[in-house]
Write a protein that holds these residues in place. Structure first.
Motif, PDB file in Angstrom:
ATOM      1  N   PRO A   6       1.182  -1.210   0.138  1.00  0.00           N
ATOM      2  CA  PRO A   6       0.217  -0.147   0.348  1.00  0.00           C
ATOM      3  C   PRO A   6       0.731   1.582   0.064  1.00  0.00           C
ATOM      4  CG  PRO A   6      -0.136  -1.193   2.328  1.00  0.00           C
ATOM      5  CD  PRO A   6       1.068  -2.062   1.338  1.00  0.00           C
ATOM      6  N   ALA A   7       0.478   2.563  -0.199  1.00  0.00           N
ATOM      7  CA  ALA A   7       0.782   4.015  -0.110  1.00  0.00           C
ATOM      8  C   ALA A   7       1.554   3.982   1.464  1.00  0.00           C
ATOM      9  CB  ALA A   7       0.070   4.723  -0.459  1.00  0.00           C
ATOM     10  N   TRP A   8       0.750   3.418   1.885  1.00  0.00           N
ATOM     11  CA  TRP A   8       0.914   4.335   3.506  1.00  0.00           C
ATOM     12  C   TRP A   8       0.173   2.668   4.148  1.00  0.00           C
ATOM     13  CZ3 TRP A   8       1.801   9.096   4.547  1.00  0.00           C
ATOM     14  CH2 TRP A   8       0.878   9.728   3.194  1.00  0.00           C
ATOM     15  N   GLY A   9       1.669   2.988   5.405  1.00  0.00           N
ATOM     16  CA  GLY A   9       1.274   2.193   6.929  1.00  0.00           C
ATOM     17  C   GLY A   9       3.033   1.628   7.481  1.00  0.00           C
ATOM     18  N   ASN A  10       2.788   1.362   8.037  1.00  0.00           N
ATOM     19  CA  ASN A  10       3.825   0.531   9.450  1.00  0.00           C
ATOM     20  C   ASN A  10       3.878  -0.962   9.383  1.00  0.00           C
ATOM     21  OD1 ASN A  10       4.964   3.124   9.713  1.00  0.00           O
ATOM     22  ND2 ASN A  10       3.614   3.687  11.325  1.00  0.00           N
ATOM     23  N   PHE A  11       4.564  -1.741   9.119  1.00  0.00           N
ATOM     24  CA  PHE A  11       4.872  -3.049   8.752  1.00  0.00           C
ATOM     25  C   PHE A  11       6.626  -3.021   9.216  1.00  0.00           C
ATOM     26  CE2 PHE A  11       2.159  -1.157   5.502  1.00  0.00           C
ATOM     27  CZ  PHE A  11       1.330  -2.600   5.540  1.00  0.00           C
ATOM     28  N   THR A  12       6.345  -4.517   9.574  1.00  0.00           N
ATOM     29  CA  THR A  12       7.194  -5.527   9.812  1.00  0.00           C
ATOM     30  C   THR A  12       7.282  -6.841   9.102  1.00  0.00           C
ATOM     31  OG1 THR A  12       7.602  -4.792  12.133  1.00  0.00           O
ATOM     32  CG2 THR A  12       8.954  -6.399  11.717  1.00  0.00           C
ATOM     33  N   ALA A  13       8.588  -6.927   8.157  1.00  0.00           N
ATOM     34  CA  ALA A  13       9.179  -8.300   7.095  1.00  0.00           C
ATOM     35  C   ALA A  13       9.935  -9.273   8.213  1.00  0.00           C
ATOM     36  CB  ALA A  13       9.955  -7.658   6.160  1.00  0.00           C
ATOM     37  N   GLN A  14       9.786 -10.459   8.568  1.00  0.00           N
ATOM     38  CA  GLN A  14      10.783 -11.874   9.341  1.00  0.00           C
ATOM     39  C   GLN A  14      11.334 -12.168   8.267  1.00  0.00           C
ATOM     40  OE1 GLN A  14       7.956 -12.533  12.204  1.00  0.00           O
ATOM     41  NE2 GLN A  14       8.287 -10.432  12.930  1.00  0.00           N
ATOM     42  N   LEU A  15      12.313 -12.473   8.681  1.00  0.00           N
ATOM     43  CA  LEU A  15      12.752 -13.796   7.473  1.00  0.00           C
ATOM     44  C   LEU A  15      13.042 -14.793   8.264  1.00  0.00           C
ATOM     45  CD1 LEU A  15      13.625 -15.312   4.344  1.00  0.00           C
ATOM     46  CD2 LEU A  15      16.176 -13.740   5.276  1.00  0.00           C
ATOM     47  N   SER A  16      12.636 -16.047   8.490  1.00  0.00           N
ATOM     48  CA  SER A  16      13.127 -17.024   8.917  1.00  0.00           C
ATOM     49  C   SER A  16      13.741 -18.556   7.921  1.00  0.00           C
ATOM     50  CB  SER A  16      11.946 -17.202   9.968  1.00  0.00           C
ATOM     51  OG  SER A  16      12.294 -19.291  10.740  1.00  0.00           O
ATOM     52  N   LEU A  17      14.624 -19.166   7.921  1.00  0.00           N
ATOM     53  CA  LEU A  17      15.048 -19.929   7.124  1.00  0.00           C
ATOM     54  C   LEU A  17      15.859 -21.238   7.833  1.00  0.00           C
ATOM     55  CD1 LEU A  17      16.820 -17.863   3.887  1.00  0.00           C
ATOM     56  CD2 LEU A  17      14.831 -18.760   4.399  1.00  0.00           C
ATOM     57  N   ASP A  18      15.396 -22.150   7.575  1.00  0.00           N
ATOM     58  CA  ASP A  18      15.901 -22.753   8.304  1.00  0.00           C
ATOM     59  C   ASP A  18      17.806 -23.898   6.841  1.00  0.00           C
ATOM     60  OD1 ASP A  18      15.508 -23.723  10.538  1.00  0.00           O
ATOM     61  OD2 ASP A  18      13.534 -24.843   9.405  1.00  0.00           O
ATOM     62  N   VAL A  19      18.853 -23.942   6.986  1.00  0.00           N
ATOM     63  CA  VAL A  19      20.119 -24.365   5.785  1.00  0.00           C
ATOM     64  C   VAL A  19      20.350 -24.496   6.630  1.00  0.00           C
ATOM     65  CG1 VAL A  19      21.661 -23.056   5.197  1.00  0.00           C
ATOM     66  CG2 VAL A  19      19.846 -21.080   6.040  1.00  0.00           C
ATOM     67  N   SER A  20      20.682 -25.908   5.078  1.00  0.00           N
ATOM     68  CA  SER A  20      21.083 -27.455   5.309  1.00  0.00           C
ATOM     69  C   SER A  20      21.881 -27.421   4.212  1.00  0.00           C
ATOM     70  CB  SER A  20      20.261 -28.022   5.270  1.00  0.00           C
ATOM     71  OG  SER A  20      19.072 -27.782   5.966  1.00  0.00           O
ATOM     72  N   ALA A  21      23.174 -28.900   4.740  1.00  0.00           N
ATOM     73  CA  ALA A  21      23.404 -29.266   3.694  1.00  0.00           C
ATOM     74  C   ALA A  21      23.001 -29.545   2.716  1.00  0.00           C
ATOM     75  CB  ALA A  21      25.254 -29.474   3.804  1.00  0.00           C
TER      76      ALA A  21
END
Length: 375
Positions: free
Chosen positions: A250-265
């Motif tokens: 949207p044009a306006w607003g306050n948000f939070t982006a959250q990244l959650s990753l499991d990294v594996s071989a």
């Protein structure tokens, strides 16, 4: 105009063909020498020559097809998957290790051909998993034709399109496997269109890495967007430049982006995973669109200009007025009529409020008689 649009469309299709299977109705790969996964898989023991045969078929084509063979390196794209270089790009690994007995093959109508190839690895090669592909590129000229079945050369309109098919190769070089990674910060690019979330996962080892998880955008406790992430192609000494477009921002607003990753071989030969760690990142997003403010700014500017015009107009009007002393029996209407003014205007410039009574002997401003005569 129609031909120009058609030419543009065909040109775009020609650019897309190298990474697609759209050429399969022209020629294709056979499966006799391939693994059940549809790719070549080799394990190098340092002694045995790595070699195999590529089977080419002319599909349903009724005429001879000329195919050029080559090998290309794989690389990690911004979704964490394997992507293969173009034939003309510089190659440094599998793209230079593979040698065909012949690089140009003529396929008879509905016929097939087998081409032997050998993979020669460097003498001192680092243990790990290497990825690339074998490509077969149609170099038979294909031109657009008119309804009559002839090339439309009178207008200079013709398109030569080349199709490319690719068969993946994986090479496992045994030895000490090092699996480690480094993650970069999660960032938000508000200036891009569409707005984009970015992060990096750098493979600092010699194994193939995978990253699985989510990238969520929240407004308070409410989730407004989820990007699922399932990357299986982070090559050794390569970086997964994660790039996700928030098209519904949207044009306006306050948000939070959250990244959650499991990294594996990730071992693509056995399709097994060995977890290395978890990545958790977040970034605050404050959306403000100056473009969305423009209508309000224009409206405010118009209001200010209107007020300035009214103030200046009243000032100039009052500057032409003269004092008048209220007489007995004078009323607002009678004084206004005497000087050719509206009673509301007379009340406004003298700040006379309801019930609009005039007190004998007081002075008010009225329009000068000369000015009234001009009107």
């Amino acid at each position: 105009m129609f031909k120009e649009k058609l030419l543009a469309t065909l040109t775009v299709l020609a650019l897309l063909l190298p990474q697609t299977g759209l050429a399969s109705n022209i020629f294709g790969f056979g499966g006799a020498s391939d693994s059940v996964k549809g790719q070549y898989e080799f394990t190098y023991d340092g002694k045995t020559t790595l070699e195999s045969t590529l089977l080419l078929r002319n599909g349903e084509r009724e005429k001879e097809t000329v195919v050029r063979l080559s090998a290309v390196d794989a690389q990690t794209n911004n979704q964490g998957d394997l992507f293969y270089k173009e034939n003309g790009q510089p190659q440094s690994k599998i793209g230079t290790w593979v040698k065909f007995d012949q690089t140009e093959v003529r396929l008879p109508p509905k016929g097939e051909a087998r081409v032997h190839f050998v993979i020669t690895l460097p003498d001192k090669i680092t243990p790990g998993i290497y990825a690339g592909g074998l490509t077969a590129e149609d170099i038979t000229d294909v031109q657009t034709t008119s309804e009559a079945g002839k090339t439309d050369s009178s207008s200079g309109f013709s398109v030569i399109m080349k199709a490319r098919l690719l068969k993946p190769i994986l090479i496992n070089v045994p030895g000490e496997k090092v699996s480690k990674f480094q993650s970069g910060e999660l960032t938000f690019n508000q200036k891009s269109n569409p707005k984009t979330l970015l992060f990096d996962i750098q493979n600092q080892g010699n194994t193939l890495l995978a990253a699985k998880g989510t990238l969520e955008i929240k407004n308070g406790e409410t989730t407004v967007k989820v990007f699922p992430i399932d990357a299986k192609g982070i090559l050794a000494e390569d970086t997964f430049h994660g790039q996700y477009e928030w098209r519904e921002a949207p044009a306006w607003g306050n948000f939070t982006a959250q990244l959650s990753l499991d990294v594996s071989a990730y071992d693509p030969f056995t399709e097994t995973y060995t977890q290395l760690g978890n990545v958790k990142k977040d970034v605050s997003i404050s959306l403000t669109s100056y473009n969305s403010l423009l209508p309000y700014l224009y409206g405010l500017l118009a209001l200010i200009l209107l007020i300035v015009v009214i103030v200046v107009k009243n000032y100039l009007y009052k500057a032409k007025c003269v004092p008048y002393t209220i007489l007995a029996n004078d009323t607002l209407n009678s004084v206004a009529e005497k000087f050719g003014m509206g009673w509301k205007k007379l009340a406004s410039i003298n700040k006379i409020k309801a019930p609009y009574q005039l007190k004998t002997g007081t002075k008010i401003l009225v329009r000068a008689k000369d000015d009234a005569k001009k009107k």
